[in-house]
Write an enzyme that holds these catalytic residues in place. Sequence first.
Site, PDB file in Angstrom:
ATOM      1  N   LYS A  36       0.936  -1.219   0.053  1.00  0.00           N
ATOM      2  CA  LYS A  36      -0.143   0.019  -0.002  1.00  0.00           C
ATOM      3  C   LYS A  36       1.032   1.338  -0.008  1.00  0.00           C
ATOM      4  O   LYS A  36       0.551   2.283  -0.791  1.00  0.00           O
ATOM      5  CB  LYS A  36      -0.971  -0.197   1.085  1.00  0.00           C
ATOM      6  CG  LYS A  36      -1.909   1.357   1.286  1.00  0.00           C
ATOM      7  CD  LYS A  36      -2.568   1.101   2.586  1.00  0.00           C
ATOM      8  CE  LYS A  36      -3.548   2.398   2.512  1.00  0.00           C
ATOM      9  NZ  LYS A  36      -2.787   3.710   2.885  1.00  0.00           N
ATOM     10  N   LYS A 111       0.619  11.189   5.440  1.00  0.00           N
ATOM     11  CA  LYS A 111       0.963  10.207   6.200  1.00  0.00           C
ATOM     12  C   LYS A 111       1.611   8.969   5.839  1.00  0.00           C
ATOM     13  O   LYS A 111       2.756   8.367   6.055  1.00  0.00           O
ATOM     14  CB  LYS A 111      -0.651   9.629   7.074  1.00  0.00           C
ATOM     15  CG  LYS A 111      -0.332   8.441   8.013  1.00  0.00           C
ATOM     16  CD  LYS A 111      -1.474   7.619   8.121  1.00  0.00           C
ATOM     17  CE  LYS A 111      -2.261   7.373   6.962  1.00  0.00           C
ATOM     18  NZ  LYS A 111      -2.089   5.770   6.422  1.00  0.00           N
TER      19      LYS A 111
END
Length: 163
Positions: A36, A111
Amino acid sequence: MVGGVEEEFTAVQELLTCMGTNVVYCGEVGTGQAAKICNNMLLAISMIGTAETMNLGIRLGLDPKLLSKILNMSSGRCWSSDTYNPVPGVMEGVPSANNYQGGFGTTLMTKDLGLAQDSATNTKTAIPLGSLSHQIYRVMCARGYAQKDFSSVFQFLREEENQ
């Protein structure tokens, strides 16, 4: 993108398809997250590249819809240009058509880029474009783009030029 014990993945795979169309087993625990953050790092890099390219083309006098069409039939084509174009008025149904509301927030992209940066540091892996992307998105958060979609990098670049 799922990491863990393969037998456990197989047991819950059907349930996971309720959450997403593409469910991929990546290996041991942590490999799903690794996939991811690698995917999102590439997405951030390609979005910044698309935004820069579109901005330059507009400044050179090209119609943004025409430039997008050319990119998407040429070697510059990518998801950021053909599915999620960052320029308002080029596509309907994307955040750039709605003042960059909805979509994947700049804070979330920042993030994920931080996670990629930490992973690169821990594995002594050079990611110069990933690092620069992280820096750009961090500045965007500090300058009021935190709640906007990450494709607002186009708007950020345009505003930076006018300062």
